[in-house]
Design an enzyme around this catalytic site. Sequence first.
Site, short mmCIF file in Angstrom:
data_model
loop_
_atom_site.label_atom_id
_atom_site.label_comp_id
_atom_site.label_asym_id
_atom_site.label_seq_id
_atom_site.Cartn_x
_atom_site.Cartn_y
_atom_site.Cartn_z
N LYS A 30 0.82 -1.20 0.00
CA LYS A 30 0.00 0.00 0.00
C LYS A 30 0.86 1.27 0.00
CE LYS A 30 -0.60 0.08 4.98
NZ LYS A 30 0.14 1.29 5.32
N THR A 31 1.97 1.23 0.72
CA THR A 31 2.81 2.42 0.73
C THR A 31 3.37 2.67 -0.66
OG1 THR A 31 3.45 1.75 2.95
CG2 THR A 31 4.66 3.58 1.99
N ASP A 216 -3.36 7.72 4.29
CA ASP A 216 -2.87 6.37 4.57
C ASP A 216 -3.56 5.83 5.83
OD1 ASP A 216 -1.40 4.09 4.38
OD2 ASP A 216 0.42 4.93 5.27
N GLU A 217 -3.63 4.52 5.99
CA GLU A 217 -4.23 3.89 7.17
C GLU A 217 -5.59 4.51 7.47
OE1 GLU A 217 -2.91 1.32 8.51
OE2 GLU A 217 -0.74 1.47 8.64
N GLN A 247 -7.34 -4.36 9.71
CA GLN A 247 -6.24 -3.93 10.57
C GLN A 247 -6.63 -2.75 11.44
OE1 GLN A 247 -2.09 -4.22 9.11
NE2 GLN A 247 -3.03 -4.62 7.13
N ARG A 600 2.33 -10.26 10.33
CA ARG A 600 3.67 -9.64 10.41
C ARG A 600 4.73 -10.62 9.92
NH1 ARG A 600 2.20 -5.46 9.40
NH2 ARG A 600 0.23 -6.56 9.22
#
Length: 668
Positions: A30-31, A216-217, A247, A600
Site C-alpha cells: 500500500k505504501t 494512509d491507514e 487492521q 507480520r
Amino acid sequence: MSDQMNPAQRAAVRYLDTPLLVLAGAGSGKTRVITQKIAYLIEQCSVEPQHIAAVTFTNKAAREMKARVGKLLGKDKMKGLRVSTFHTMGLNIVRKELKCVGLKSGFSIYDSADSLALIKELMKKTFGDPGNQVEQVQYSISRWKNAFVLPEQAAQEAHDAHSTAAAQIYATYNHHLKTYNAVDFDDLIMLPVILFRENPDKLAAWRERIRYLLVDEYQDTNTTQYELVKQLVGVRNCLTVVGDDDQSIYSWRGANPENLALLKQDFPNLRVIKLEQNYRSTGRILRAANALISNNPHVFEKRLWSELGNGDPLRVIRCKDEEQEAEQVVHELMHHRFRHGNKFKDYAILYRGNHQSRLFERMLRQNNIPYYLSGGTSFFAYTEIKDVMAYLRMVANPDDDNAFVRIINTPRRELGPGTVEKLAGYAHMRGNSLFTSCFEIGLQQHLNQRACEKLNEFANWIVSMAHKAEEEHPIEAVKSLLLNIDYERWLLDTCKDEVIANRKMDNVKELITWLERMHKNDPSASLSDLVNKLTLIDMLKDDDEVGDQVSLMTLHAAKGLEFPHVFLVGMEEELLPHRSSIEEETIEEERRLAYVGITRAQRSLTITMAVTRKRYGEKIDCQPSRFLDELPKDDLEWAGQNVVVDEAKRQENGRSQLAMLRGLLSEG
DNA sequence: TGGGGTGATATTTTT
DNA sequence: TATCACCCCA
C-alpha cells in the site's frame, strides 16, 4: 517504475476520475501505491508538489513516505510536497489561521500529561476530591473531541453522573486552554474543522492550496479527521484513501473504521480497488490469517494470496507456565538462528500487553541476546525534559500556566506552593494568567513584599528571555537560558547519584541537538514553532537505528512492520482476546489484533501459550485462545504440554463474567 | 522537602 | 505480585 507493479496497483496509481478507496490487505504494497501515485501526479499529470498533501498517522510513516518519494523523484522535484501526520497538518492550518481560531502567536501545545494535569486541577476546583476519575474524564473529553462533539452538545447528551461531570469539565477545560493560549492534540484537528465550518472563504483558500489529498491507514481515522478530509476534498474528486478494515485496532481511542463504509455514502461515485496479492508471507501464514479473519463480518470482502509458496506449518507450543514460555521462545529462537545462520533482527516477539515483555527481557538478557524494546517511557515523560520544555513554552507563551507552575520553583526561587496558591487565587479572581498577574499592583495586598518582588523578577526575566529568543538566535537563547538558571548545577544537587544527573543532562543536550537540527532545516522558524513541532514528534522512535537485535513489542506497535520470523506469545483466553474485550464483547477487534500479529510474519510463525500463569500474584489456569480453533488445523503443528480444552469451563467463564457485568450495570 | 511506609489497582498508545 | 500514587514524619 510501473513494471514493478501489479495491475491492481497500477490501476490505483493512475485512477483520478472519482474518489478512490484502495483496500489494501496486509503486505500488499500500500505504501508503494501512495508513493507511486504522488510521483505519477507530479510527473505525468503536472500537479505542482505544493498542491499535493499526503496524510499518515505517525511521524515514522510520514518520514518513510517522504524518503520513498524522494527516491523516486529526487529531492528538488518534490519541493513543497506536504507529507505529514494529521496533527501536523492541523497545526499548520491553525498556525496560518491563528486569529480565526482564537489563538495568539506563540501558543502552546499540551501533550496528554499536560492536559491531564489541567483536568485534575479543574476537577479539584469543581468537585473537591477528583478521586481516581481524572483519567476517565480526560478520556471522555478526548472521545468527544474525536467524535466532533462540542461541549454544549456533550452536556445535552450526558445521561449519567459521570458524563454530566465530564461534560462540565470539558467546557471549563476548553475555556482554560484558551486563556492559557494553548491547545491539546485533539484540538489540532477539531479547531480546523470548526474554522472551516464557520469560514467558507478560508476553506476555499485551503482547498485551493491542497488540490490532491491522499490518506494512509484510513481505517484509523476518527470522525473529526474524516470531517476534515471531507471539507478539504469538497465536491472535487481528488482523494485517494488507502486502508484495511481488518487492521483497524485503534477503535478504543476514537478511530472509527465505519469511515470506510461511510465513504461509499458520502461519495456515491467512489471507486474501490482491492489489493489482494501479498508479497510478504508464505501461503500457510496467509491461509491462517484469512481463516481467522473470515470469522469477522465484512463490508468489503477480500482474500489475500501469495506466490511465495506454501512454507512451513505454523508451530503452536504449549508451555507449563509463563516462565517456561519465555524459556522456550528464547531457546527456539537461539537454535533457529544458529541453524539457519540468521540475524537477531530477523526475529520478533509479539504480545498483547506490555507487562508480558518482562520475562522475555529477562530471559534474553540471561542469554546475552541483544533486544530492542518498543514502547516504554517516552522521551518527553522524563522530568528533566518536561522541565526544559516548560521553560521553552513559558518563553514562547508566557500565559501558559501549566508551564509556569512547573518551573516557578525549579530550580529554587523561594517561591513555594503557598505563594503560588495565593498568586493563583488572585489570577483566577481577575481572570488573568499567572504570568500577567505577577505584574499587577493589586497583588501586593495578597502577598508579602518579598514574594512580590521575586515573582516580578521572575516574570521580567521571562520577558527578557522571550526578547532574546525573538531578536537573536532562538537556539542561542535556549542555551543561555539553561546557563542562566544553571540547570546542570541543579541536577547535580538534586540527584543523589552523579551518574543519573549526567544522564539527565545528556537528555537535555539531546533535546537541544534536536532543536538545532530543526532550526537548520527551517531557519525562519520561531522558538514557539520549534517547540510545537517537537511536541508532536516522538523522539524515542526516531534515533532507533535498529542494530542486530530481536524486536519485542505489543501487537499494536507491530502494525506496519514485518519480520522473517515471528513469535506470537500468550495465545490464551483472557489475554488474547483480552479479558475486558470478552466482557465488553469487542472480540472482533481482538481478532484483528491477532490477524495483525499473524500477518507480520514473512517465513515462519510460532504461537505460544501457557497452561498456567500468575495473575496478580495468584496462579490461575489458562485456556487456549478461541482464535486457535479458528486457524486451519492442517497448517498447525502442535508441540509441548498436553492440555485438555475445557470448552464448558471456557463458556462458563465468559457467561459468568457477562452476567456479572450486566448485574453491575443494572445496579448502577 | 524528600524518602519511606501504606493502600489501591491492575489493556492496547499515537499525536 | 509489582507498581504507583499519596501521605506522613523527620
